[in-house]
Motif scaffolding. Structure first.
Motif, short mmCIF file in Angstrom:
data_model
loop_
_atom_site.label_atom_id
_atom_site.label_comp_id
_atom_site.label_asym_id
_atom_site.label_seq_id
_atom_site.Cartn_x
_atom_site.Cartn_y
_atom_site.Cartn_z
N PRO A 54 0.79 -1.24 -0.04
CA PRO A 54 -0.14 0.16 0.13
C PRO A 54 0.84 1.26 -0.07
O PRO A 54 1.76 1.45 0.83
N GLY A 55 0.68 2.04 -1.06
CA GLY A 55 1.45 3.36 -1.04
C GLY A 55 2.73 3.33 -1.68
O GLY A 55 3.27 4.25 -2.17
N PHE A 56 3.19 2.14 -2.07
CA PHE A 56 4.60 1.86 -2.50
C PHE A 56 4.45 1.40 -3.98
O PHE A 56 3.79 0.25 -4.19
N LYS A 337 13.44 -10.15 -9.03
CA LYS A 337 13.36 -8.73 -8.86
C LYS A 337 13.03 -8.41 -7.38
O LYS A 337 12.05 -9.32 -6.90
N LEU A 338 13.68 -7.70 -6.64
CA LEU A 338 13.59 -7.23 -5.29
C LEU A 338 12.63 -5.79 -5.29
O LEU A 338 13.42 -4.94 -5.65
N ASN A 339 11.39 -5.73 -4.71
CA ASN A 339 10.96 -4.38 -4.31
C ASN A 339 10.84 -4.35 -2.67
O ASN A 339 10.22 -5.07 -2.11
N LEU A 340 11.42 -3.32 -2.30
CA LEU A 340 11.40 -3.14 -0.88
C LEU A 340 10.63 -1.77 -0.44
O LEU A 340 11.02 -0.73 -1.23
N ALA A 341 9.74 -1.96 0.46
CA ALA A 341 9.27 -0.67 0.83
C ALA A 341 9.79 -0.36 2.21
O ALA A 341 9.96 -1.06 3.09
N LEU A 342 10.72 0.69 2.21
CA LEU A 342 11.52 1.27 3.22
C LEU A 342 10.74 2.55 3.89
O LEU A 342 10.02 3.32 3.39
N SER A 393 12.01 5.89 -5.94
CA SER A 393 11.19 7.41 -5.21
C SER A 393 12.36 8.64 -5.02
O SER A 393 11.60 9.48 -4.80
N LEU A 394 13.52 8.41 -4.95
CA LEU A 394 14.28 9.64 -4.83
C LEU A 394 13.96 10.46 -6.30
O LEU A 394 14.18 11.63 -6.23
N LEU A 399 6.29 7.84 -5.97
CA LEU A 399 6.08 6.38 -5.88
C LEU A 399 5.98 5.82 -4.47
O LEU A 399 5.58 4.33 -4.39
N ALA A 400 6.31 6.62 -3.40
CA ALA A 400 6.13 6.02 -1.97
C ALA A 400 5.61 7.25 -1.24
O ALA A 400 5.40 8.14 -1.67
N PRO A 401 5.01 6.62 -0.07
CA PRO A 401 4.34 7.69 0.66
C PRO A 401 5.77 8.60 1.47
O PRO A 401 6.82 8.31 1.22
N GLN A 402 5.03 9.53 1.88
CA GLN A 402 6.17 10.61 2.66
C GLN A 402 6.92 9.97 3.64
O GLN A 402 6.43 9.10 4.38
N ASP A 403 8.16 10.24 3.50
CA ASP A 403 9.33 9.74 4.34
C ASP A 403 9.61 8.19 3.93
O ASP A 403 10.39 7.62 4.58
N GLY A 404 8.73 7.58 3.04
CA GLY A 404 9.10 6.32 2.73
C GLY A 404 10.09 6.16 1.72
O GLY A 404 10.36 7.37 1.00
N CYS A 405 10.53 4.85 1.26
CA CYS A 405 11.59 4.98 0.21
C CYS A 405 11.57 3.54 -0.53
O CYS A 405 10.94 2.47 0.05
N ILE A 406 11.53 3.60 -1.92
CA ILE A 406 11.62 2.28 -2.55
C ILE A 406 12.96 1.88 -2.76
O ILE A 406 13.77 2.71 -3.50
#
Ligand SMILES: Cc1cc2nc3c(=O)[nH]c(=O)nc-3n(C[C@H](O)[C@H](O)[C@H](O)COP(=O)(O)OP(=O)(O)OC[C@H]3O[C@@H](n4cnc5c(N)ncnc54)[C@H](O)[C@@H]3O)c2cc1C
Lengths: 531, 412
Positions: A54-56, A337-342, A393-394, A399-406
């Motif tokens: 969700p959100g990523f 493929k790795l997708n990380l929600a950080l 997301s940079l 692509l990511a919620p605020q403060d989040g990173c992909i």
């Protein structure tokens, strides 16, 4: 597009990957009445952007390094808003950073290392020479890798032109260089790097780039061809350049899609093609999984060649010799493929903040890449995998919620047919990847909110890519040029009249280049003109 | 779309490997009887089997075919069993002719080609029941058949060793079978087949053969082979039945104008030189090609070649003046231009003519038919006598025998 709709289409394109979209657009621009059918709810194939948590959101193909200038031009992509030169934070091309566990990283800036930082002066000089040489040699191959493949025994102007251009480019090399070009052409990348470089990190990166997406290790014969293929790509007129596109890969696809709409292509998602209807050796239409039949003068398949021929057409309608060849196309993928929600931007010690917008590579040495490949030969994953990482997301915060990173990573080697099976293998492989990441970005594990790992088997299912293969078929010497997808049927034609291939499984191969789609469209328009 | 689901459908194989290659010259199920009849001891190698070239007198063996009943062991012929709900569709895709028109209980002569349309082999297709077929031919093709079966629900197996075969040919062959107790045999028309009781099992008898004469072929499980031979020999005693070797049969088949793979044309997979391969239209098998029946292997290439007038050769029957067999003679136009080669020739004892089967390079034999000559080298006491003989293109077969097709056949 219901069954009561009696429109007969000039052409139907199967598959809304970037190649299908590009081919359909060019056919429509050639005044054809074109329908494009995509099984998924979204266009874009392996380049589409999807929410994985969700959100990523992320896309599987994440680095743009070979979208062909003729495609950009023919589809007016720049006019439609594609901005390749402006990557992250206004800088031009994305750098490649070779991460190091216990030392400073090494960084290639500009278009594939116009400048190199983090290496000794001697290594910088050696790299400068090698870079020039690699790009020159890749340049010789360029006409081969962009035009339709030359045909034996045919006098088709296109094929001859490509040969002529290549001959000319070779001549321009001069005698010494030409000899050297021929000497190294089929070498393995490992040996070539040992001849000319000494920094393991730099060699590791080049070795990684040479084998990414193929079932080869750096020491496998012909592995250098992979590096040439990579360097034959260009962005914004700069050979070897790469971008992490603004707006993500999704933005690129959205622009191509806009071009298709602009040209008048009828786009239809959620339409899975089950069968190509053939009458007396000629494709006359197709049947959807829903049972609906649609007719067309020409059918273009921008999906996998094996799927097209063995599943959609079916072996009974093909000659036995061809069926044998198609069955022998090697296409078992090795990239996961790795997708990380950080929960925040991870810390890669020593990497400058602006370089985090680029491509981060874990490939500390060519030997490391080779050792990562070894188990893959026997159906096992690499315990210490190599990978390329982006933080999309940079570049595109949406692509990511605020403060989040992909974190998006292409990880090698993950053999499609894992001996122990992916059900039990996948958690183990994920742990191995996370351990690698932790070693290069301490604390990343604590930031990780969700990890989605797609093995080649998952990629196969999600994108309808048999074997989960990057190129829709190994891109090695025996499956290139006039042997792609199979010898005898290499130029987008098939033995079924008015059925053409236009996807990455055809020449020149995969990656977001648009060339198979472009070449196929040209071929189809020319064939139509001949009728 | 899992890769394994791309792997096409349940083609099952009974037996991939035959053990024939383990024995240099394998024996057929009839070997004890053949060996007992072999007075001349002239053997040749037929697909790995020890087969008789002649048994007692080549000349008289030929006349057994034409005036009595000749018994010839065809067990070495390669045989495939093809069964399943899509066996018909599979055979149709494999071969040139329209198999949907081959009714159960019928046989037809057919051929099959590679992707380029070059003939891989010719053979006879027996439709044993709606979904059971037997394919008989010279070469071995199991890998080709299996790969051609991808996508069909069909089972394919080789049964060359398990099934013994006999050809019974000649004017009294019908009488032999009737007296052997095969009731109803008189009803078989040419290319019909039927099962008949034999010992504990059955024998499949078809009214087919390779002689242009009245004749039958019999197929039986190898365990029942010897009793079948004995049954025929006993019943045939008063009808002049004689075991024969290949030389006699070869004469009869040339007279009948029939071709043999790797003698009259080079099978595509055997050809080392690319220009030796032949399209069906180049070896007289164009009549089999059915463009309307749907896809079959080589269809595109064959139709393209036909439409583009790219047929290079033509196979013809020749009648040659004089009485010297023109075996492997070169064919000339106007005595000086080389236009072809004779692949089989004999003095035909029944036609009473010198006849030949030849391949000519088009347009000779196709558009240009006159002024053809063959150059015969006849060895006469260690000196070649070279003679040019006029050759005339004539239709095959070189003989037409009423009795071949009369139903019921005449009694003797
Ligand atoms: C893990 C991974 C990472 C990659 N990373 C990169 C990268 O960073 N940069 C790069 O340039 N390349 C990358 N690639 C390669 C790139 O993604 C492919 O080469 C490219 O997507 C091929 O494009 P295509 O249009 O030919 O086919 P695809 O992208 O595979 O598109 C085919 C489309 O056809 C549709 N389809 C299939 N069957 C049917 C049917 N029966 N009916 C209707 N529709 C159908 C599919 O849903 C799909 O949308 C990567 C590949 C992989 C596997």
């Amino acid at each position: 597009m219901t069954s009561s709709d009696r429109t007969v289409w000039d052409a139907i394109v199967i598959g809304g990957g970037h190649n299908g979209l590009i081919c359909a657009t060019l056919l429509a621009k050639g005044r054809r009445n074109v329908l494009l059918l995509e099984a998924n709810a979204e266009m874009g194939g392996a380049a589409r952007t999807e929410e994985f948590f969700p959100g990523f959101r992320d896309s599987t193909a994440h680095v743009l390094n070979r979208l062909h200038p003729e495609v950009v031009k023919a589809l007016d992509l720049e006019e439609l808003g594609l901005d390749l030169l402006r990557g992250a934070s206004g800088s031009t091309f994305a750098p490649s950073v070779v991460l190091s566990k216990d030392g400073a990283p090494l960084t290639l800036h500009g278009a594939y290392g116009e400048t190199l930082t983090g290496a000794s002066a001697a290594e910088q000089a050696a790299w400068k020479d090698l870079r020039v040489q690699l790009l020159r040699y890749a340049g010789v191959l360029k006409p081969f890798l962009s035009r339709r493949p030359p045909e034996f025994g045919s006098r088709s102007p296109g094929g001859l032109a490509a040969l002529g251009q290549a001959a000319l480019a070779m001549k321009r090399l001069g005698r010494e260089d030409m000899r050297d070009f021929l000497r190294v052409l089929l070498m393995n990348v490992h040996d070539l790097l040992d001849e000319q470089l000494s920094d393991d990190r730099l060699k590791g990166l080049l070795a990684f780039d040479a084998v990414l997406g193929s079932h080869l290790g750096p020491r496998s014969p012909t592995s250098l061809l992979g590096l040439y293929y990579r360097l034959a790509g260009e962005i914004g007129g700069a050979p070897g350049a790469q971008v992490v596109p603004k707006g993500g890969m999704g933005a690129v696809i959205a622009t191509i899609r806009a071009a298709a709409e602009h040209a008048g292509v009828a786009l239809c998602t959620g339409a899975s093609v089950a069968k190509i209807v053939v009458e007396s050796g000629r494709a006359v239409g197709l049947a959807l999984a829903s049972g609906e039949e649609i007719h067309a003068d020409t059918i273009v398949s921008a999906v996998n060649p094996t799927t097209t021929l063995l599943t959609l057409v079916g072996a009974p309608l093909l000659d036995t010799g061809l069926v044998r060849k198609v069955k022998n196309i090697r296409m078992k993928g090795d990239v996961a493929k790795l997708n990380l929600a950080l929960d925040g931007v991870p810390d890669f010690p020593g990497v400058a903040a602006q370089d985090l917008h680029g491509r981060l590579v874990i490939a500390p040495s060519p030997d490391h890449v080779e050792r990562a490949f070894n188990p893959a030969k026997y159906g096992e994953f690499s315990p210490e995998p190599v990978m390329e990482i982006t933080l999309p997301s940079l570049t595109d915060p949406s692509l990511a919620p605020q403060d989040g990173c992909i974190l998006s990573a292409n990880v090698q080697y993950a053999p499609y047919a894992l001996k122990e099976g992916w059900e039990t293998g996948k958690p183990k492989f994920l742990a191995a990847i996370m351990a690698q990441l932790e070693a290069h970005a301490p604390g990343i594990g604590r930031l990780a909110r969700h990890a989605e790992l797609l093995t080649p088997a998952d990629i196969e299912v999600r994108y309808l890519m048999p074997g989960g293969h990057w190129h829709h078929g190994e891109l090695q010497a025996d499956q290139m040029l006039f042997s792609r997808p199979v010898s005898g049927w290499s130029g987008y034609d098939t033995p079924i009249e008015r059925l053409y291939l236009a996807g990455a499984g055809s020449h020149p191969g995969g990656g977001i280049s648009g060339l198979p789609g472009l070449n196929a469209a040209r071929r189809i328009l020319a064939a139509r003109a001949e009728r | 779309m899992n890769i394994s689901t791309l792997k096409p459908s349940p083609t099952q194989v009974w037996q991939i490997a035959q053990s024939h290659f383990r024995t240099l010259r394998a024996d057929t199920p009839f070997q004890p009887r053949i060996d007992a009849a072999a007075k001349t001891n002239e053997w040749y190698n037929w697909s790995g089997y020890r087969a008789p070239h002649s048994l007692w007198d080549e000349e008289l063996e030929y006349f057994a075919i034409r005036s009595q009943a000749a018994l010839f062991d065809i067990s070495p012929m390669t045989k495939y069993r093809i069964e399943g709900p899509e066996a018909e569709a599979f055979c149709n895709r494999l071969t040139l002719r329209d198999v949907t028109r081959l009714k159960p209980g019928r046989v037809h002569y057919t051929a099959w080609c590679d992707d380029q349309g070059f003939v891989l082999d010719d053979g006879t297709l027996f439709r044993l029941s709606p979904d059971r077929f037997r394919l008989c031919c010279q070469g071995r093709h199991l890998p080709w058949l299996l790969d051609s079966a991808i996508g069909f629900t069909v089972r394919i197996g080789e049964e060359t060793e398990q099934v013994a075969g006999l050809a019974l040919q000649g004017p009294t062959s019908f009488a032999v079978l009737r007296d052997a107790g095969f009731a109803g045999i008189e009803r078989l028309k040419p290319f019909d087949l039927a099962d008949f009781a034999h010992e504990s099992g059955a024998v499949t008898i078809s009214r087919t053969g390779f002689t242009g004469d009245l004749g039958y072929e019999l197929f039986v499980e190898r365990e029942l082979a010897l009793p079948l031979w004995d049954r025929l020999m006993v019943a045939g005693q008063l009808h002049g039945i004689r075991p024969i070797g290949y030389a006699a049969l070869d004469r009869a088949r040339i007279e009948a104008g029939l071709i043999v793979a790797n003698a009259d044309f080079t099978a595509a997979q055997q050809a080392v030189r690319a220009d030796r391969q032949r399209l069906p239209y180049e070896i007289g098998l164009g009549f089999m090609v059915d463009a309307d029946k749907g896809h079959f292997n080589g269809r595109r290439a064959i139709l393209d070649a036909r439409a583009g007038k790219k047929l290079r050769y033509v196979l013809v029957g020749l009648e040659i003046e004089g009485n010297i067999p023109a075996e492997h003679a070169i064919v000339y136009h106007k005595k000086n231009r080389e236009v072809g080669l004779v692949s089989a020739a004999i003095w035909a004892p029944t036609a009473k003519k010198s006849v030949a089967i030849a391949s000519l390079r088009r347009p000779f034999g196709d558009l240009i038919l006159d002024d053809l000559w063959v150059e015969i080298y006849a060895m006469r006491e260690l000196r070649y006598e070279r003679v040019m003989k006029r050759a005339r293109i004539v239709p095959r077969p070189f003989i037409r025998l009423e009795r071949r097709s009369a139903t019921p056949p005449a009694d003797f």
